[in-house]
Write an enzyme that holds these catalytic residues in place. Structure first.
Site, PDB file in Angstrom:
ATOM      1  N   SER A 140       1.218  -1.254   0.094  1.00 63.23           N
ATOM      2  CA  SER A 140       0.316  -0.259   0.463  1.00 63.23           C
ATOM      3  C   SER A 140       0.994   0.897   0.262  1.00 63.23           C
ATOM      4  CB  SER A 140      -0.794   0.060   0.894  1.00 63.23           C
ATOM      5  OG  SER A 140      -1.306   1.026   1.086  1.00 63.23           O
ATOM      6  N   TYR A 153      -1.931  -0.870  10.006  1.00 64.60           N
ATOM      7  CA  TYR A 153      -2.009  -0.839   8.653  1.00 64.60           C
ATOM      8  C   TYR A 153      -1.027  -0.701   8.136  1.00 64.60           C
ATOM      9  CZ  TYR A 153      -4.046  -0.810   4.047  1.00 64.60           C
ATOM     10  OH  TYR A 153      -3.671  -0.881   2.884  1.00 64.60           O
TER      11      TYR A 153
END
Length: 252
Positions: A140, A153
């Protein structure tokens, strides 16, 4: 560029929807046979049926090592081999460092990081038996920049960058390429927010739109193919230019 994956078998995790589903569809369209895995059984069974003989569905918990062994065995038993692994499955939630729970932090690591770790290890024998292959790990842009509220995350996605590069070095002798794709703001069910907030985010992106699942699928399919035969250990950002500027991250 003609991408032909005829004769290849791919396993795509988190393929019930979003990026995983788009990737499975494009891999199949490019000629591959695809094993779609997820925890969401009903929609995936329907999708596998729509793809016909090119697809097979397997219920799969990526955080569980035994479940990985069953998924890889299912691919080999159903299609005879495994050439491509796409570690797409992941979870996302926001919490600050102070408010994040131990359980929430551990869950993000179990699914996002350990899921990738288990997957690469489980797939190795089958990939070697096929004479090599391609592993694509989904990270990401949260692994490039700090983002408020992304303690768990962000940590999991930063770690995927590291494990990708290490695996690429270790597996090169087996003709197994390992790369990472780093999506930015992609308009899928995971981006569970209002249209107004989506518009604000899109306005900060140089290409002036949110990414689509097909944008990510195209990069993954390229990396899975022989068009990327001399590419390994690399990171490919799919974010519409979001991280190109000095202060690209939207305020949380």
């Amino acid at each position: 560029m003609n991408i032909d994956l005829s004769g290849r078998v791919a396993l795509v995790t988190g393929a019930a929807r979003g990026q995983g589903l788009a990737t499975a569809r494009l891999l199949a369209k490019s000629g591959a046979q695809v094993v779609l895995t997820d925890m969401l059984d009903e929609p995936r069974l329907m999708e596998a049926a729509e793809l016909g003989d090119a697809a097979h569905y397997c219920h799969h918990d990526v955080a569980d090592q035994k479940s990985w062994e069953r998924a890889v065995s299912s691919a080999v038993e159903h299609f005879g081999r495994l050439d491509i692994l796409v570690n797409n499955a992941g979870i996302w939630h926001t919490a600050t460092l102070e408010s994040e729970s131990i359980e929430g932090f551990a869950k993000a690591l179990q699914v996002n990081l350990f899921g990738t770790f288990h997957g690469m290890r489980a797939a190795l024998p089958a990939l070697r038996a096929s004479g090599g292959g391609s592993i694509v790990n989904i990270s990401s842009t949260a692994a490039l920049l700090g983002a408020t509220g992304h303690t768990a995350y962000g940590a999991s996605k930063w770690a995927i960058r590291g494990i990708t590069k290490t695996a690429a070095l270790e597996l090169a002798a087996d003709n197994i390429r390992v790369n990472a794709v780093l999506p930015g703001a992609i308009d899928t069910a995971m981006l569970d927010t209002s249209d107004q907030i989506k518009s604000v985010v899109a306005a900060k992106i140089p290409l002036a739109r949110l990414g689509q699942a097909t944008d990510v699928a195209a990069m993954v399919t390229f990396l899975a193919s022989d068009c990327a035969a001399y590419i390994t250990g690399q990171e490919f950002v799919v974010d519409g230019g979001l991280t190109a500027g000095a202060d690209p991250s939207p305020k949380q």
